[in-house]
Design a protein around this motif. Structure first.
Motif, PDB file in Angstrom:
ATOM      1  N   PHE A 233       0.527  -0.973   0.473  1.00  0.00           N
ATOM      2  CA  PHE A 233      -0.078   0.142   0.621  1.00  0.00           C
ATOM      3  C   PHE A 233       1.130   1.232  -0.126  1.00  0.00           C
ATOM      4  O   PHE A 233       0.118   2.318   0.694  1.00  0.00           O
ATOM      5  N   GLY A 234       2.266   1.282  -0.844  1.00  0.00           N
ATOM      6  CA  GLY A 234       3.128   2.623  -0.171  1.00  0.00           C
ATOM      7  C   GLY A 234       2.461   3.236  -1.193  1.00  0.00           C
ATOM      8  O   GLY A 234       2.981   4.511  -1.095  1.00  0.00           O
ATOM      9  N   TRP A 235       1.785   2.780  -2.547  1.00  0.00           N
ATOM     10  CA  TRP A 235       0.563   4.417  -3.338  1.00  0.00           C
ATOM     11  C   TRP A 235       0.162   4.767  -2.536  1.00  0.00           C
ATOM     12  O   TRP A 235       0.096   6.030  -3.271  1.00  0.00           O
ATOM     13  N   ILE A 236      -0.272   4.613  -1.359  1.00  0.00           N
ATOM     14  CA  ILE A 236      -0.839   6.154  -0.434  1.00  0.00           C
ATOM     15  C   ILE A 236       0.347   6.579   0.139  1.00  0.00           C
ATOM     16  O   ILE A 236       0.935   6.067   0.721  1.00  0.00           O
ATOM     17  N   PRO A 237      -0.122   7.301   0.039  1.00  0.00           N
ATOM     18  CA  PRO A 237       1.212   8.794   0.753  1.00  0.00           C
ATOM     19  C   PRO A 237       0.753   8.207   2.154  1.00  0.00           C
ATOM     20  O   PRO A 237       1.730   8.379   2.715  1.00  0.00           O
ATOM     21  N   LEU A 238       0.125   8.359   2.799  1.00  0.00           N
ATOM     22  CA  LEU A 238       0.165   7.895   4.433  1.00  0.00           C
ATOM     23  C   LEU A 238       0.940   6.861   4.595  1.00  0.00           C
ATOM     24  O   LEU A 238       1.511   6.200   5.575  1.00  0.00           O
ATOM     25  N   PHE A 239       1.340   5.606   3.884  1.00  0.00           N
ATOM     26  CA  PHE A 239       1.947   4.246   4.417  1.00  0.00           C
ATOM     27  C   PHE A 239       3.264   4.665   3.272  1.00  0.00           C
ATOM     28  O   PHE A 239       3.499   3.083   2.946  1.00  0.00           O
ATOM     29  N   THR A 240       4.040   5.581   2.707  1.00  0.00           N
ATOM     30  CA  THR A 240       4.820   5.702   2.103  1.00  0.00           C
ATOM     31  C   THR A 240       6.498   5.406   3.300  1.00  0.00           C
ATOM     32  O   THR A 240       5.974   5.930   4.641  1.00  0.00           O
ATOM     33  N   VAL A 241       7.045   4.937   2.905  1.00  0.00           N
ATOM     34  CA  VAL A 241       8.360   5.414   3.468  1.00  0.00           C
ATOM     35  C   VAL A 241       9.144   5.634   2.769  1.00  0.00           C
ATOM     36  O   VAL A 241       9.576   4.441   1.986  1.00  0.00           O
ATOM     37  N   ALA A 251      16.916  -6.107   3.718  1.00  0.00           N
ATOM     38  CA  ALA A 251      17.356  -3.973   4.358  1.00  0.00           C
ATOM     39  C   ALA A 251      17.525  -3.972   4.979  1.00  0.00           C
ATOM     40  O   ALA A 251      16.286  -4.714   6.390  1.00  0.00           O
ATOM     41  N   THR A 252      17.617  -2.811   6.051  1.00  0.00           N
ATOM     42  CA  THR A 252      17.610  -2.688   7.755  1.00  0.00           C
ATOM     43  C   THR A 252      16.542  -2.243   7.410  1.00  0.00           C
ATOM     44  O   THR A 252      15.651  -1.880   6.713  1.00  0.00           O
ATOM     45  N   ASP A 253      15.696  -2.504   8.803  1.00  0.00           N
ATOM     46  CA  ASP A 253      14.307  -2.064   9.463  1.00  0.00           C
ATOM     47  C   ASP A 253      14.396  -1.066  10.412  1.00  0.00           C
ATOM     48  O   ASP A 253      13.468  -0.242  10.824  1.00  0.00           O
ATOM     49  N   SER A 254      15.190  -0.386   9.999  1.00  0.00           N
ATOM     50  CA  SER A 254      15.783   1.133  10.913  1.00  0.00           C
ATOM     51  C   SER A 254      14.259   2.014  10.499  1.00  0.00           C
ATOM     52  O   SER A 254      14.055   2.708  11.367  1.00  0.00           O
ATOM     53  N   VAL A 255      14.325   2.394   9.028  1.00  0.00           N
ATOM     54  CA  VAL A 255      13.445   2.967   8.808  1.00  0.00           C
ATOM     55  C   VAL A 255      12.168   2.312   9.338  1.00  0.00           C
ATOM     56  O   VAL A 255      11.234   3.316   9.503  1.00  0.00           O
ATOM     57  N   TYR A 256      11.624   1.906  10.622  1.00  0.00           N
ATOM     58  CA  TYR A 256      10.490   1.327  10.478  1.00  0.00           C
ATOM     59  C   TYR A 256      10.004   2.199  11.292  1.00  0.00           C
ATOM     60  O   TYR A 256       9.203   1.967  12.364  1.00  0.00           O
TER      61      TYR A 256
END
Length: 409
Positions: A233-241, A251-256
């Protein structure tokens, strides 16, 4: 013979007078106890009256006339009394000294609560006046927080506060509604008291305990859900990271971590017991007659809940939701322990970095200058007004609902 002759020699007028007096004495003594001489005892035997002349219930209508001199209703020229005339109002009973004292205590308590609330608002306004005079309306549109150089505002922290509260409400309301319905309509009667006690104990747990639990336990288990949401659902701006690499398994999980999403889930668990308590009390007051009527018409338990309990408890659902929202807006310690403070407007709830008004005050309270303290008071005033607006809106909505109207009566 002589006596007879003398009697027969009396004039007719004398005889008639004596007969009249004798008959008058016999009529006047009609009780039947002593009959006069010369009277036939069989002529007035008890029970020889004509049964047709004195039937039970055949009283003479003339005997029913009012004896107080008032005209008889129903006759020509006489107006019958009106049957729809209002009944005389009963004078209310005088209130005792205990009732008056109780009423005065309740009135004084309400006045004290309003006075304390007004005093808090006035205190914040006076302490924040110095900062508000410098920044003006830009206090609501500036995202930076540098009060010493007169560049500060609550645009970033207010956005983070609203997002955290929104995530908390999204998770807490279904949990609270389901728990309240289970306790009030599904759980066995012997188990209800235990469940109510457990829910109330959850509301008594300190917020710092929830913060530590969310930081060291919940966060590492929520990272997988955050990655899945951002991937699909990254195409929704609310769920973009920003910086996420969904295709890279290493990949690192620090972005979450330290995100609005994690903080919102922790706050949801904190406010759900309060919401559940309010909803449960309202659901339990749904009319028993309507419940039984739904079952009598063939409804299942879920059909009864959907047709009776939920419509009746709409006011309780709204009131409990708004009460939890007010608590979520002002939560401090748990949010402060979890989030990584940033002073930019960030609408991405899964990404690292967030902020709130309460955590801003907790972060900068110890090292704030005099002007910086005034700026923090201005932020507190904004949060105070926001919470009041939410609560007053909830009260107006609840008062218009069915359960709210019955509770006000």
């Amino acid at each position: 013979m002589a006596a007879t002759a003398q009697e027969s020699g009396r004039p007719d007028s004398d005889r008639s007078d004596s007969d009249t007096s004798a008959s008058g004495s016999s009529e006047s003594d009609g009780s039947g106890f002593d009959s006069p001489e010369g009277e036939n005892p069989e002529s007035h035997r008890p029970g020889d009256e004509n049964p047709e002349s004195h039937r039970p219930g055949d009283e003479n209508p003339a005997d029913e006339r009012p004896r107080d001199g008032s005209p008889e209703p129903g006759r020509p020229g006489v107006e019958a009394p009106k049957s729809d005339s209002p009944a005389p109002r009963r004078k209310p009973a005088a209130r005792g000294i205990g009732d008056r004292i109780f009423r005065y205590q309740l009135t004084a308590s309400g006045v004290v609560v309003l006075a304390v609330m007004a005093a808090v608002g006035l205190f914040l306004l006076l302490r924040a006046f110095q900062a508000l005079r410098v920044t003006g309306f830009s206090f609501l549109t500036t995202a930076q927080w540098q009060p010493d150089v007169h560049r500060f505002g609550i645009a970033a922290v207010l956005t983070g506060t609203l997002l955290i509260a929104a995530v908390a409400v999204v998770f807490s309301v279904p949990l609270a509604v389901g728990t309240a319905l289970f306790i009030s309509d599904v759980a066995p009667r012997k188990l209800r008291h235990t469940l109510v006690t457990m829910v109330d104990l959850m509301a008594a747990v300190p917020s710092v305990v929830y913060g530590l639990w969310g930081l060291f336990f919940l966060q590492q288990h929520v990272i997988g859900l955050s990655r899945w949401l951002s991937t699909w659902f990254g195409w929704i701006p609310l769920f973009t990271v920003d910086g996420a690499q969904p295709g890279e398994p290493l990949a690192t999980d620090s972005v979450y971590t330290a995100s609005t999403f994690v903080a919102g889930i922790v706050v949801a668990l904190m406010v759900a017991p309060i919401q559940c308590s309010v909803m449960r009390e309202v659901f339990a007051q749904a009319p028993a007659g309507e419940r039984e009527g739904a079952y009598a018409l063939g409804a299942t338990r879920w059909g009864m809940i959907r047709a009776v309990v939920l419509p009746y408890g709409k006011g309780g659902i709204i009131g409990g939701t708004m009460l939890g929202l007010g608590r979520a807006l002002g939560e401090t310690i748990a949010v402060y322990l979890i989030i990584s403070p940033v002073f930019v407007i960030q609408p991405h709830i899964l990404q690292t970095g967030s902020n709130s008004v309460s955590s801003l005050i907790a972060l900068h309270y110890g090292d704030a200058s005099t002007f910086g303290m005034s700026a923090l008071m201005a932020a507190g005033l904004a949060l105070f007004l926001l919470t009041l607006a939410v609560n007053f809106t909830a009260s107006s909505v609840v008062a218009r609902s069915r359960s709210g109207a019955q509770s006000e009566a």
